[in-house]
Scaffold this motif. Sequence first.
Motif, PDB file in Angstrom:
ATOM      1  N   ALA A 267       0.846  -1.198   0.000  1.00 59.32           N
ATOM      2  CA  ALA A 267       0.000   0.000   0.000  1.00 59.32           C
ATOM      3  C   ALA A 267       0.883   1.250   0.000  1.00 59.32           C
ATOM      4  CB  ALA A 267      -0.941  -0.006   1.202  1.00 59.32           C
ATOM      5  N   TRP A 268       1.943   1.228   0.809  1.00 57.99           N
ATOM      6  CA  TRP A 268       2.904   2.337   0.846  1.00 57.99           C
ATOM      7  C   TRP A 268       3.535   2.542  -0.527  1.00 57.99           C
ATOM      8  CZ3 TRP A 268       8.107   1.943  -0.276  1.00 57.99           C
ATOM      9  CH2 TRP A 268       8.877   3.085  -0.033  1.00 57.99           C
ATOM     10  N   LEU A 269       3.978   1.436  -1.142  1.00 57.60           N
ATOM     11  CA  LEU A 269       4.618   1.526  -2.452  1.00 57.60           C
ATOM     12  C   LEU A 269       3.659   2.084  -3.503  1.00 57.60           C
ATOM     13  CD1 LEU A 269       7.147   1.019  -4.171  1.00 57.60           C
ATOM     14  CD2 LEU A 269       6.299  -1.325  -4.544  1.00 57.60           C
ATOM     15  N   ALA A 270       2.441   1.604  -3.500  1.00 55.07           N
ATOM     16  CA  ALA A 270       1.445   2.101  -4.453  1.00 55.07           C
ATOM     17  C   ALA A 270       1.250   3.606  -4.288  1.00 55.07           C
ATOM     18  CB  ALA A 270       0.117   1.369  -4.267  1.00 55.07           C
ATOM     19  N   GLU A 271       1.169   4.048  -3.056  1.00 51.24           N
ATOM     20  CA  GLU A 271       1.002   5.487  -2.791  1.00 51.24           C
ATOM     21  C   GLU A 271       2.201   6.272  -3.314  1.00 51.24           C
ATOM     22  OE1 GLU A 271       0.861   8.425   1.034  1.00 51.24           O
ATOM     23  OE2 GLU A 271      -0.230   6.536   1.192  1.00 51.24           O
ATOM     24  N   ARG A 272       3.394   5.775  -3.037  1.00 49.86           N
ATOM     25  CA  ARG A 272       4.618   6.461  -3.488  1.00 49.86           C
ATOM     26  C   ARG A 272       4.716   6.495  -5.016  1.00 49.86           C
ATOM     27  NH1 ARG A 272       8.920   7.653  -0.118  1.00 49.86           N
ATOM     28  NH2 ARG A 272       9.427   8.829  -1.984  1.00 49.86           N
ATOM     29  N   LEU A 273       4.215   5.447  -5.671  1.00 47.88           N
ATOM     30  CA  LEU A 273       4.267   5.384  -7.131  1.00 47.88           C
ATOM     31  C   LEU A 273       3.095   6.106  -7.786  1.00 47.88           C
ATOM     32  CD1 LEU A 273       5.314   1.645  -7.593  1.00 47.88           C
ATOM     33  CD2 LEU A 273       6.794   3.661  -7.781  1.00 47.88           C
TER      34      LEU A 273
END
Length: 126
Positions: A87-93
């Motif tokens: 979820a963190w990665l998706a937000e950052r991307l």
Amino acid sequence: MSVMCGYCNQPAALVRGPAVYPHRPDLRGLQFHICRPCGAWIGCERGTTNPLGTLANAELRRARMDAHAAFDPSWKGNKRRRGERYAWLAERLGIPRAACHIGHFDLAMCRRVVDVCLIDAVRGVH
């Protein structure tokens, strides 16, 4: 399920591990989709013929391995935390969580994964 190659638009063949990894007896029972004309391939989910992502040539496979190497240590060993980190990665991307799957990423997105993970590590955010 017919898997088409995104590089040459040819259908991929379903093969067993030795066709892709002849030197890896531990992968003999696994299945892969391989495009024989251009050599791109992808593994299948264990026990199925469902591809783990999109067919990838050598350059993209390397980029995906680099992305996993940068990202996976942040959740390895903690399945609950894995979802949080994706979820963190998706937000950052800047992409939806449902679209955040390294096996579907292209070269540019894999490089972005490495970059955001390096920035995260430098900042000491875990």
